[in-house]
Design an enzyme around this catalytic site. Structure first.
Site, short mmCIF file in Angstrom:
data_model
loop_
_atom_site.label_atom_id
_atom_site.label_comp_id
_atom_site.label_asym_id
_atom_site.label_seq_id
_atom_site.Cartn_x
_atom_site.Cartn_y
_atom_site.Cartn_z
N ASP A 115 37.36 39.97 32.13
CA ASP A 115 37.20 39.81 33.58
C ASP A 115 36.67 38.40 33.84
O ASP A 115 35.55 38.07 33.41
CB ASP A 115 36.21 40.87 34.08
N SER A 122 45.87 26.83 46.32
CA SER A 122 46.98 27.40 47.11
C SER A 122 47.24 26.51 48.32
O SER A 122 46.40 25.67 48.67
CB SER A 122 46.54 28.80 47.59
N TYR A 155 40.43 34.65 51.81
CA TYR A 155 41.24 34.13 50.70
C TYR A 155 41.34 32.60 50.82
O TYR A 155 41.15 31.88 49.83
CB TYR A 155 42.63 34.77 50.74
N LYS A 160 40.09 29.48 48.24
CA LYS A 160 40.97 28.45 47.69
C LYS A 160 40.52 27.05 48.09
O LYS A 160 40.77 26.08 47.37
CB LYS A 160 42.42 28.74 48.10
N1 LIG Z 1 51.84 34.32 44.75
C1 LIG Z 1 51.64 33.29 45.56
O1 LIG Z 1 52.40 33.07 46.52
C2 LIG Z 1 50.51 32.35 45.35
C3 LIG Z 1 49.55 32.55 44.39
N2 LIG Z 1 48.52 31.66 44.24
C4 LIG Z 1 47.49 31.85 43.24
O2 LIG Z 1 48.08 31.83 41.94
C5 LIG Z 1 47.37 32.68 41.06
C6 LIG Z 1 48.32 33.69 40.45
O3 LIG Z 1 48.95 34.40 41.49
P1 LIG Z 1 50.08 35.52 41.23
O4 LIG Z 1 50.66 35.38 39.89
O5 LIG Z 1 50.96 35.50 42.40
O6 LIG Z 1 49.17 36.85 41.29
P2 LIG Z 1 49.40 38.28 40.63
O7 LIG Z 1 48.54 39.22 41.39
O8 LIG Z 1 50.84 38.58 40.51
O9 LIG Z 1 48.80 38.11 39.15
C7 LIG Z 1 47.43 37.83 38.99
C8 LIG Z 1 46.98 38.25 37.61
O10 LIG Z 1 45.57 38.00 37.54
C9 LIG Z 1 44.94 39.12 36.94
N3 LIG Z 1 43.55 39.24 37.39
C10 LIG Z 1 43.10 39.66 38.59
N4 LIG Z 1 41.76 39.71 38.60
C11 LIG Z 1 41.36 39.30 37.36
C12 LIG Z 1 40.09 39.15 36.75
N5 LIG Z 1 38.95 39.46 37.40
N6 LIG Z 1 40.04 38.70 35.48
C13 LIG Z 1 41.19 38.42 34.80
N7 LIG Z 1 42.41 38.57 35.31
C14 LIG Z 1 42.49 39.00 36.59
C15 LIG Z 1 45.78 40.32 37.41
O11 LIG Z 1 45.59 41.45 36.57
C16 LIG Z 1 47.19 39.75 37.35
O12 LIG Z 1 47.78 39.94 36.07
C17 LIG Z 1 46.26 33.30 41.91
O13 LIG Z 1 45.07 32.57 41.74
C18 LIG Z 1 46.78 33.17 43.32
O14 LIG Z 1 45.74 33.18 44.26
C19 LIG Z 1 48.43 30.54 45.01
C20 LIG Z 1 49.36 30.30 45.97
C21 LIG Z 1 50.47 31.17 46.21
C1 LIG Z 2 49.65 33.17 51.07
C2 LIG Z 2 49.26 32.25 50.05
O1 LIG Z 2 49.24 31.12 50.29
C3 LIG Z 2 48.88 32.68 48.80
C4 LIG Z 2 49.21 34.03 48.33
O2 LIG Z 2 48.28 31.94 48.10
#
Ligand SMILES: NC(=O)C1=CN([C@@H]2O[C@H](COP(=O)(O)OP(=O)(O)OC[C@H]3O[C@@H](n4cnc5c(N)ncnc54)[C@H](O)[C@@H]3O)[C@@H](O)[C@H]2O)C=CC1
Ligand SMILES: CC(=O)C(C)=O
Length: 259
Positions: free
Chosen positions: A62, A142, A155, A159
């Site tokens: 975590d 982000s 959120y 960021k």
């Molecule tokens: N999907 C999007 O459009 C965007 C995502 N981001 C950022 O990019 C990063 C990745 O996003 P996604 O892949 O879309 O998210 P996602 O939700 O698909 O994957 C996130 C991963 O992080 C893991 N996770 C969550 N809490 C955790 C913790 N406490 N310790 C360890 N692992 C943990 C989850 O189990 C999951 O495997 C995030 O920081 C998100 O905020 C930024 C901009 C846009």
């Molecule tokens: C909406 C957005 O900007 C995210 C998921 O980072």
């Protein structure tokens, strides 16, 4: 290969952007420790890394727990022989009006998105300094770290905080040759966005898919971002061509937010 022979640790690597980053870094020559709080998909991601000819270890941890993050870095060094690149990618979303946000919700998201990045910076930098490594730290911000979005207010605040930590850490560790940068994706078609879209639907009555399509409709390049689009930028930040870049939080969003 740009990062041939290096060792990277990627948090939140069980799916989505983190998985794509782990695979891209492996393709570019790195051995990779894949960390996630959910263990279920980590073995599959590690197998994909190994299929690319690189070594992999899985770490169930975590990122909000300082001790677990420091242990993860130590394990990576012990099992893969070093650590050169730390990618603090793990994050969670929170959708809802500011007026209804609770203390528990704020504490939960802050612990992962901000504390998690802080512990990752701290643990990686301590390891780099102890071994004399001019390492790279790359953090997930982000578009919401450049612009506050309605219903994504807390959120967005997390960021923006990542960008602050990135700038401060860049200054703190520059004299040791450690660089710290952030990547700021736009609308990436991962499970996180499925969940965001569903939550908007629940709260506003918008049809499922409508919020996602509305955000994608604002992208100048005319399509949603892929996890691989993000991973390529992270590999650049981890590689030699970004050696003279630190403290930056670069937008990679297809032309959605202009700063
Ligand atoms: N999907 C999007 O459009 C965007 C995502 N981001 C950022 O990019 C990063 C990745 O996003 P996604 O892949 O879309 O998210 P996602 O939700 O698909 O994957 C996130 C991963 O992080 C893991 N996770 C969550 N809490 C955790 C913790 N406490 N310790 C360890 N692992 C943990 C989850 O189990 C999951 O495997 C995030 O920081 C998100 O905020 C930024 C901009 C846009
Ligand atoms: C909406 C957005 O900007 C995210 C998921 O980072």
């Amino acid at each position: 290969m740009s990062i041939d022979g290096q060792v990277a640790l990627v948090t939140g690597a069980g799916r989505g952007i983190g998985r794509a980053i782990a695979l891209r870094l492996a393709r570019d020559g790195a051995d990779v420790a894949v960390l996630d709080v959910h263990a279920d998909t980590l073995d599959a991601v590690a197998a994909e890394v190994r299929a690319l000819g690189r070594r992999a270890v899985t770490v169930t941890a975590d990122v909000g727990d300082r001790g677990q993050v420091h242990d993860a870095v130590d394990r990576t060094v012990a099992e893969l022989g070093g650590l050169d690149v730390m990618v603090n990618n793990a994050g969670i979303a929170l959708v809802g009006p500011l007026s209804e946000t609770t203390e528990d919700q704020v504490a939960r998201i802050w612990r992962v998105n901000v504390d998690g990045v802080l512990w990752g910076i701290q643990a990686a930098a301590a390891s780099f300094l102890a071994r004399g490594v001019r390492g790279r730290i790359v953090n997930a911000s982000s578009i919401a770290g450049h612009d506050g979005f309605e219903m994504l207010g807390v959120y967005s605040a997390t960021k923006f905080a990542v960008r602050g930590l990135t700038q401060a850490a860049a200054k703190e560790y520059a004299s040791a040759g450690i660089t710290v940068n952030a990547y700021c994706p736009g609308v990436v078609g991962t499970d996180m966005w499925v969940e965001i879209d569903q939550r908007f639907a629940d709260l506003t009555g918008a049809p499922r898919g409508a919020t996602y399509e509305k955000f994608v409709g604002g992208i100048a390049l005319g399509r949603a971002e892929t996890p691989e689009d993000v991973a390529g930028y992270v590999s650049f930040l981890a590689g030699p061509d970004a050696a003279y870049m630190t403290g930056q939080s670069g937008l990679i969003d297809g032309g959605l937010v202009y700063r």
